[in-house]
Scaffold this motif. Sequence first.
Motif, mmCIF file in Angstrom:
data_model
loop_
_atom_site.group_PDB
_atom_site.id
_atom_site.type_symbol
_atom_site.label_atom_id
_atom_site.label_comp_id
_atom_site.label_asym_id
_atom_site.label_seq_id
_atom_site.Cartn_x
_atom_site.Cartn_y
_atom_site.Cartn_z
ATOM 1 N N LYS A 22 81.695 29.490 -8.851
ATOM 2 C CA LYS A 22 81.611 29.531 -10.459
ATOM 3 C C LYS A 22 80.383 28.740 -10.820
ATOM 4 O O LYS A 22 80.080 27.616 -10.502
ATOM 5 N N VAL A 23 79.704 29.289 -11.841
ATOM 6 C CA VAL A 23 78.465 28.477 -12.364
ATOM 7 C C VAL A 23 78.607 28.583 -13.836
ATOM 8 O O VAL A 23 78.857 29.724 -14.543
ATOM 9 N N GLY A 24 78.012 27.744 -14.335
ATOM 10 C CA GLY A 24 77.983 27.494 -15.921
ATOM 11 C C GLY A 24 76.655 26.933 -16.244
ATOM 12 O O GLY A 24 75.897 26.476 -15.674
ATOM 13 N N ALA A 25 76.319 27.669 -17.572
ATOM 14 C CA ALA A 25 74.930 27.295 -17.905
ATOM 15 C C ALA A 25 74.930 26.841 -19.378
ATOM 16 O O ALA A 25 75.759 27.556 -20.156
ATOM 17 N N ALA A 26 74.070 26.151 -19.884
ATOM 18 C CA ALA A 26 73.930 26.045 -21.253
ATOM 19 C C ALA A 26 72.491 25.950 -21.706
ATOM 20 O O ALA A 26 71.673 25.136 -20.887
ATOM 21 N N VAL A 27 72.153 26.373 -22.809
ATOM 22 C CA VAL A 27 70.841 26.272 -23.146
ATOM 23 C C VAL A 27 70.793 26.027 -24.903
ATOM 24 O O VAL A 27 71.644 26.306 -25.362
ATOM 25 N N ARG A 28 69.644 24.940 -25.118
ATOM 26 C CA ARG A 28 69.765 24.649 -26.373
ATOM 27 C C ARG A 28 68.486 25.479 -26.974
ATOM 28 O O ARG A 28 67.419 25.504 -26.544
ATOM 29 N N GLY A 29 68.649 26.095 -28.187
ATOM 30 C CA GLY A 29 67.589 26.897 -28.906
ATOM 31 C C GLY A 29 66.894 26.001 -29.768
ATOM 32 O O GLY A 29 67.209 24.685 -29.875
ATOM 33 N N GLU A 52 72.855 31.588 -16.248
ATOM 34 C CA GLU A 52 71.610 31.599 -17.099
ATOM 35 C C GLU A 52 71.514 32.689 -17.938
ATOM 36 O O GLU A 52 71.004 32.625 -19.090
ATOM 37 N N ALA A 53 71.387 34.201 -17.428
ATOM 38 C CA ALA A 53 71.253 35.103 -18.218
ATOM 39 C C ALA A 53 72.168 35.343 -19.425
ATOM 40 O O ALA A 53 71.817 35.828 -20.312
ATOM 41 N N GLY A 54 73.367 35.042 -19.129
ATOM 42 C CA GLY A 54 74.481 35.018 -20.042
ATOM 43 C C GLY A 54 74.271 34.129 -21.258
ATOM 44 O O GLY A 54 74.488 34.594 -22.388
ATOM 45 N N ALA A 55 73.672 32.836 -21.038
ATOM 46 C CA ALA A 55 73.503 31.916 -21.985
ATOM 47 C C ALA A 55 72.317 32.354 -22.791
ATOM 48 O O ALA A 55 72.196 32.496 -24.065
ATOM 49 N N ILE A 56 71.272 32.985 -22.187
ATOM 50 C CA ILE A 56 70.105 33.506 -22.975
ATOM 51 C C ILE A 56 70.584 34.798 -23.746
ATOM 52 O O ILE A 56 70.258 34.926 -25.007
ATOM 53 N N ALA A 57 71.214 35.724 -23.205
ATOM 54 C CA ALA A 57 71.896 36.743 -24.174
ATOM 55 C C ALA A 57 72.625 36.229 -25.394
ATOM 56 O O ALA A 57 72.342 36.796 -26.269
ATOM 57 N N LEU A 67 64.181 28.636 -26.176
ATOM 58 C CA LEU A 67 64.964 27.447 -25.760
ATOM 59 C C LEU A 67 64.150 26.474 -25.584
ATOM 60 O O LEU A 67 63.116 26.438 -25.067
ATOM 61 N N VAL A 68 64.637 25.250 -25.816
ATOM 62 C CA VAL A 68 64.007 23.876 -25.755
ATOM 63 C C VAL A 68 64.778 23.005 -24.596
ATOM 64 O O VAL A 68 64.243 22.277 -24.182
ATOM 65 N N GLU A 69 65.864 23.489 -24.016
ATOM 66 C CA GLU A 69 66.508 22.551 -22.885
ATOM 67 C C GLU A 69 67.514 23.589 -21.975
ATOM 68 O O GLU A 69 68.004 24.484 -22.860
ATOM 69 N N VAL A 70 67.802 23.107 -20.922
ATOM 70 C CA VAL A 70 68.445 23.996 -20.052
ATOM 71 C C VAL A 70 69.435 23.283 -19.285
ATOM 72 O O VAL A 70 68.909 22.087 -18.801
ATOM 73 N N ALA A 71 70.568 23.419 -18.810
ATOM 74 C CA ALA A 71 71.422 22.860 -17.899
ATOM 75 C C ALA A 71 72.309 23.886 -17.008
ATOM 76 O O ALA A 71 72.780 24.770 -17.621
ATOM 77 N N VAL A 72 72.339 23.613 -15.883
ATOM 78 C CA VAL A 72 73.074 24.651 -15.029
ATOM 79 C C VAL A 72 73.861 23.865 -13.952
ATOM 80 O O VAL A 72 73.512 22.867 -13.387
ATOM 81 N N ILE A 73 75.322 24.018 -13.907
ATOM 82 C CA ILE A 73 76.072 23.192 -12.898
ATOM 83 C C ILE A 73 76.979 24.310 -12.027
ATOM 84 O O ILE A 73 77.178 25.438 -12.462
ATOM 85 N N GLY A 94 61.258 30.112 -22.580
ATOM 86 C CA GLY A 94 61.190 28.821 -22.699
ATOM 87 C C GLY A 94 59.557 28.384 -22.313
ATOM 88 O O GLY A 94 58.875 29.234 -21.952
ATOM 89 N N ARG A 95 59.202 27.299 -22.601
ATOM 90 C CA ARG A 95 57.741 26.730 -22.279
ATOM 91 C C ARG A 95 57.860 26.223 -20.822
ATOM 92 O O ARG A 95 58.587 25.702 -20.229
#
Length: 130
Positions: A22-29, A52-57, A67-73, A94-95
Amino acid sequence: MSLVELAREVRENAYAPYSHFKVGAAVRGKSGAVYRGVNVENVAYPEGTCAEAGAIAAMVAAGETELVEVAVIADSPTPVPPCGGCRQKLAEFGRAETPVTLATTSGARLDTTIGELLPGRFDASHMDNA
Protein backbone atom coordinates in the motif's frame (compact mmCIF):
# COMPACT_ATOMS: atom_id res chain seq x y z
CA MET A 1 -1.69 17.35 10.38
CA SER A 2 1.48 17.23 8.26
CA LEU A 3 1.48 16.18 4.62
CA VAL A 4 3.25 12.93 5.56
CA GLU A 5 0.60 12.20 8.21
CA LEU A 6 -2.16 12.85 5.68
CA ALA A 7 -0.46 10.47 3.23
CA ARG A 8 -0.08 7.88 6.00
CA GLU A 9 -3.77 8.14 6.86
CA VAL A 10 -5.03 7.76 3.27
CA ARG A 11 -2.57 4.90 2.61
CA GLU A 12 -4.89 2.62 4.57
CA ASN A 13 -7.46 3.01 1.77
CA ALA A 14 -5.12 1.68 -0.93
CA TYR A 15 -6.43 -1.20 -3.01
CA ALA A 16 -3.52 -3.63 -3.16
CA PRO A 17 -4.96 -7.18 -3.02
CA TYR A 18 -2.19 -8.62 -5.23
CA SER A 19 1.05 -7.04 -4.03
CA HIS A 20 -0.18 -6.04 -0.55
CA PHE A 21 2.09 -3.00 -0.99
CA LYS A 22 0.00 0.00 0.00
CA VAL A 23 1.19 3.49 -0.94
CA GLY A 24 -0.30 6.82 0.08
CA ALA A 25 0.46 10.23 -1.41
CA ALA A 26 -0.53 13.78 -0.63
CA VAL A 27 0.14 16.91 -2.65
CA ARG A 28 -0.42 20.49 -1.61
CA GLY A 29 -1.75 22.73 -4.33
CA LYS A 30 -0.73 26.35 -4.73
CA SER A 31 -3.97 27.35 -2.96
CA GLY A 32 -2.86 25.43 0.14
CA ALA A 33 -5.46 22.71 -0.31
CA VAL A 34 -4.29 19.12 0.08
CA TYR A 35 -5.18 16.32 -2.32
CA ARG A 36 -4.56 12.68 -1.54
CA GLY A 37 -4.24 9.48 -3.53
CA VAL A 38 -3.57 5.78 -3.10
CA ASN A 39 -2.34 3.03 -5.33
CA VAL A 40 -5.16 1.07 -6.95
CA GLU A 41 -4.14 -2.31 -8.32
CA ASN A 42 -5.85 -4.34 -11.00
CA VAL A 43 -5.46 -8.04 -11.71
CA ALA A 44 -4.06 -6.88 -15.07
CA TYR A 45 -1.03 -5.23 -13.41
CA PRO A 46 -0.27 -2.55 -16.01
CA GLU A 47 -3.77 -1.17 -15.53
CA GLY A 48 -3.17 -0.08 -11.93
CA THR A 49 -2.78 3.51 -10.74
CA CYS A 50 -0.02 4.94 -8.56
CA ALA A 51 -0.79 6.94 -5.43
CA GLU A 52 0.98 10.03 -6.79
CA ALA A 53 -1.07 9.93 -9.99
CA GLY A 54 -4.27 9.66 -7.95
CA ALA A 55 -3.36 12.67 -5.81
CA ILE A 56 -2.50 14.72 -8.90
CA ALA A 57 -5.77 13.70 -10.57
CA ALA A 58 -7.71 14.82 -7.48
CA MET A 59 -5.88 18.16 -7.56
CA VAL A 60 -6.64 18.72 -11.24
CA ALA A 61 -10.27 17.63 -10.75
CA ALA A 62 -10.55 20.34 -8.08
CA GLY A 63 -9.35 22.94 -10.58
CA GLU A 64 -5.71 23.33 -9.53
CA THR A 65 -2.74 22.79 -11.82
CA GLU A 66 0.26 23.62 -9.62
CA LEU A 67 1.55 21.64 -6.67
CA VAL A 68 3.95 23.09 -4.13
CA GLU A 69 4.71 20.12 -1.87
CA VAL A 70 4.58 16.32 -2.12
CA ALA A 71 4.64 13.44 0.38
CA VAL A 72 4.70 9.72 -0.38
CA ILE A 73 4.64 6.92 2.20
CA ALA A 74 4.88 3.13 2.07
CA ASP A 75 5.65 0.21 4.38
CA SER A 76 9.16 -0.37 3.14
CA PRO A 77 12.63 -0.68 4.72
CA THR A 78 13.66 2.57 3.02
CA PRO A 79 11.69 5.48 1.53
CA VAL A 80 10.17 4.55 -1.83
CA PRO A 81 10.71 6.99 -4.70
CA PRO A 82 7.99 7.59 -7.30
CA CYS A 83 8.16 5.49 -10.46
CA GLY A 84 9.43 7.13 -13.64
CA GLY A 85 5.96 7.94 -14.92
CA CYS A 86 4.98 9.59 -11.65
CA ARG A 87 8.21 11.60 -11.61
CA GLN A 88 7.20 13.04 -14.98
CA LYS A 89 3.66 13.68 -13.69
CA LEU A 90 5.05 15.52 -10.66
CA ALA A 91 7.32 17.54 -12.96
CA GLU A 92 4.30 18.51 -15.07
CA PHE A 93 2.60 20.19 -12.11
CA GLY A 94 5.51 21.21 -9.88
CA ARG A 95 8.74 23.16 -10.16
CA ALA A 96 12.23 21.66 -9.92
CA GLU A 97 12.59 23.09 -6.40
CA THR A 98 9.25 21.69 -5.17
CA PRO A 99 9.94 19.73 -1.96
CA VAL A 100 9.18 16.00 -1.92
CA THR A 101 9.20 13.96 1.28
CA LEU A 102 9.51 10.21 0.88
CA ALA A 103 8.69 8.31 4.07
CA THR A 104 8.20 4.85 5.52
CA THR A 105 5.55 3.76 7.98
CA SER A 106 8.35 3.12 10.50
CA GLY A 107 9.47 6.76 10.40
CA ALA A 108 12.39 6.89 7.96
CA ARG A 109 12.38 9.99 5.74
CA LEU A 110 14.14 11.28 2.69
CA ASP A 111 13.67 14.93 1.81
CA THR A 112 14.33 15.73 -1.84
CA THR A 113 12.88 17.81 -4.68
CA ILE A 114 11.19 17.13 -7.99
CA GLY A 115 14.34 18.34 -9.76
CA GLU A 116 16.51 15.88 -7.84
CA LEU A 117 14.09 13.04 -8.63
CA LEU A 118 13.99 13.91 -12.33
CA PRO A 119 17.14 15.73 -13.48
CA GLY A 120 17.12 16.87 -17.08
CA ARG A 121 13.35 16.70 -17.09
CA PHE A 122 11.26 17.21 -20.20
CA ASP A 123 8.93 20.14 -19.57
CA ALA A 124 6.70 22.69 -21.31
CA SER A 125 9.69 24.87 -22.24
CA HIS A 126 10.71 22.18 -24.74
CA MET A 127 7.45 22.78 -26.59
CA ASP A 128 7.96 26.54 -27.14
CA ASN A 129 8.42 26.13 -30.90
CA ALA A 130 5.56 23.69 -31.34
